[in-house]
Design an enzyme around this catalytic site. Sequence first.
Site, mmCIF file in Angstrom:
data_model
loop_
_atom_site.group_PDB
_atom_site.id
_atom_site.type_symbol
_atom_site.label_atom_id
_atom_site.label_comp_id
_atom_site.label_asym_id
_atom_site.label_seq_id
_atom_site.Cartn_x
_atom_site.Cartn_y
_atom_site.Cartn_z
ATOM 1 C CG ASP A 335 -2.261 0.704 0.945
ATOM 2 O OD1 ASP A 335 -2.278 1.621 0.108
ATOM 3 O OD2 ASP A 335 -3.270 0.351 1.575
ATOM 4 C CD GLU A 531 -6.307 5.357 3.308
ATOM 5 O OE1 GLU A 531 -5.707 4.478 3.930
ATOM 6 O OE2 GLU A 531 -6.132 5.584 2.106
#
Length: 858
Positions: A335, A531
């Site tokens: 990520d 997020e």
Amino acid sequence: MSLALLGGAVAAAPSVGAAEQPVIGKPALDRDGCARIEKSLPALADWPKVESRFKGKAGDEQRIAQLLKGMTLEEKVGQMTQPEIAAITPDEVRQYSIGSVLNGGGSWPNQDKHASQQDWLKLADAYWDAAKSSRTRTPVIWGIDAVHGNNNVYGATVFPHNIGLGAAHDPCLVRDISAATARQIRATGQDWAFAPTLAVVRDDRWGRTYEGFSEDPRITRAYGYEAINGLQDGSTKRIGYNGVIGTAKHFIGDGGTLKGQDQGVNPASEAEMINVHGQGYYGALAAGSQTVMVSFNSWTNADLGITEGKLHGSDKALNQILKGKMGFDGLVVSDWNGIGQVPGCTNSSCPQAINAGIDIVMVPNDWKAFITNTVAQVNGGQIPVSRIDDAVTRILRVKLRAGLYEAQKPSDRSYANSDEALTEKWLARDAVRSSQTLLKNNGEVLPLKPKSKVLVVGKSADSVQNQTGGWTLSWQGTGNTNADFPNATSILAGLKQQLGDVNVTFDEKGDTDPKGYDAVIAVIGETPYAEGVGDLTRKTLEASKLYPEDLAVLDKVHGKGTPVVTVYVGGRPLYMNKEINRSDAFVAAWLPGTEGGGVADVLVKGGFKGTLPYSWPKSACQTPLNAGAAEYDPLFKLGYGLKTGQGVTVGQLDETTGPVSCGSTGGGGTATEDLELFNRTDVAPYKGFIGSAQNWGGTEIGPDGVASHAEISVVQSDVNVQQDGLKSTWTGTGPAQLYFQNPAGTNDLRGYLNADAALEFDTIVHQAPANRTVISMHCVYPCFSEVNATKLFTDLAGAPKSTVKIPVSCFANGLDLENVNTPFLVYTDGQFSASFANVRWVPKGAQDPDARPCSSLS
């Protein structure tokens, strides 16, 4: 062992012996040909071998070996490197033999939010042509966060977020939406979708709850299969002609972190990882997912002997479990700067992550340094050449299976530049209709009678931004207006379509007298977040505290003799007893996307199908709340949802107001919870400010992370993750300060001194301070205490990210801890530049070995 979370279904006993590895393949199908949501899942004693339906073509491996043989080490590492489009030119793709690029949320060609399909395709062609003109002629792939449609692209239809699809309880719908998303991606020239998210969410305080389909792993298992099936066009040898590469993410356990903290610690046992958090991957890998993205979270439970830490560095999770036991032969991608979170690593250097099994490293900006460092680490023996060869073999395997070696440039492929592919309005509207979840319908107020005269109120009635949520045009889904969605329909517009303009009156604040109307439609709920920023952590689940304007609107219109229908737009269940009590009917619309008309369709015509994908709380701090738990007592159970005409009356609900926060944060006792001041954004009640002679009263740092005086300026920066920090630059033209303050008053923080807490923050010092620099805390000026941080910041200058821990006791003299309004302030009058992130007070932090002695700060 039982799974204890299957909505009342009882898990079967383990179907295999401890020595026999289970095998999972293609799921059972319903009569419609889509994966069945099983009534129960067998408890597995070990990680299963997953038999993928995707086999590739004969001769692929020989071809890969030949391609690999012709590459230099530098070219191989280039294939493993994934920069962000804003940080790399097409010519650099050619020069460095780059294997893939990505665009983050809020990144577009030419940094133009309204970039056209032609703009996207032009850049895709440029990258493609550059790669094909490199020495190895290896095609480049472009990955994009298309998590609910091609949501980065102006004009694209955006589908309901996954939470709404979970409410629809329809795997075929997931397959169809995923296939439509693939066509949307091809319309703008990308090859790779960073989707689906397969998190089984355990704590709804997590800011990515809406990205999970459900708390029920049975749903996630079936949906994971059909999402990949749809994205990759259902082929078994090559990704289909109309498909794109799919990604199962985030491996593993991202939905199970303590307190729902994004990128936090999942303390699950291995059995829970296997039987809860693994389920979506069994479905996705069985469907042939070609890529898996690693999760930011840690997997740690000292009591159980689990010490994997950050999964980006976990050999057990990636090599032993995913690639070994589960048999995954595709590629593993990190990520965003995820390798930098592994202890001892930076964003541009992490042998441990590569050795653990990461094949492509998402290194948005520091990619040149990553290539240099990785080549040196191979030559120095820190990374075996065999590991590099394995990584590139997997990358080439996926590119072959995607048909890219024989493909035309992006603008010449199927659906390229297709307006019809980009705007899948009818499918989206049908998905919205299928996801509407009716929780209350006293007196059968719904459906509305045709041509009803309605008063529409609430902040989300005419806000496409609110109904699309995070990951829409921008990363957090903020900064958008209805004008940014030219093909969208708001809920208000949908009501006008159904009832006629003349029968619909809109008053956002609810000041219009509802007398004379057949119904009031109140559209309320959450505002966009993604997020990190969306985490509630220790905050209450009480909607009236999070969004008091919504209760205020309902207070104006209820009890006036006109029935009130409330439509909740949001990404998770909240404690909303007050709002439900003020409503004759209450509908959870979730985050419906651009086709708000689907909400109106069901309000007027009926046909409610949705059921709760997450349990609904009955109190402000009732989390975690999951079906099957020992003390499961929700307001509405997992799977609850009224159908049109179902005569169920919801009585008056308890309106007990919950605490401001969930967990002990101070007072005269002992604090047990972190006191967060700034975590990617301000954490209420604290707000960020800068102060100087230009305005010592304080200029608030906006939600975009920007503020400026002549003496000090602040912009967003990357410290741990994307845009999580504030880069603060003192110009030296006068004294100035950066601080976080509760503008409403003071807080009793004595409990943190009692808990031996530390002020902690993550920092990158870009320029050492030229003059004396202090860190202070204030109990309403002139009551304050400070420490000298000049040497601290000087020593950190030029170093990678550091975590600073200063005992609260260092500030005890002179600070009235019962009345603190400013728990963090940095002041200097000379030149200085540093980024600050994750600012918090941490109980017992002063006991950590790396906490700074107070004597070093005098």
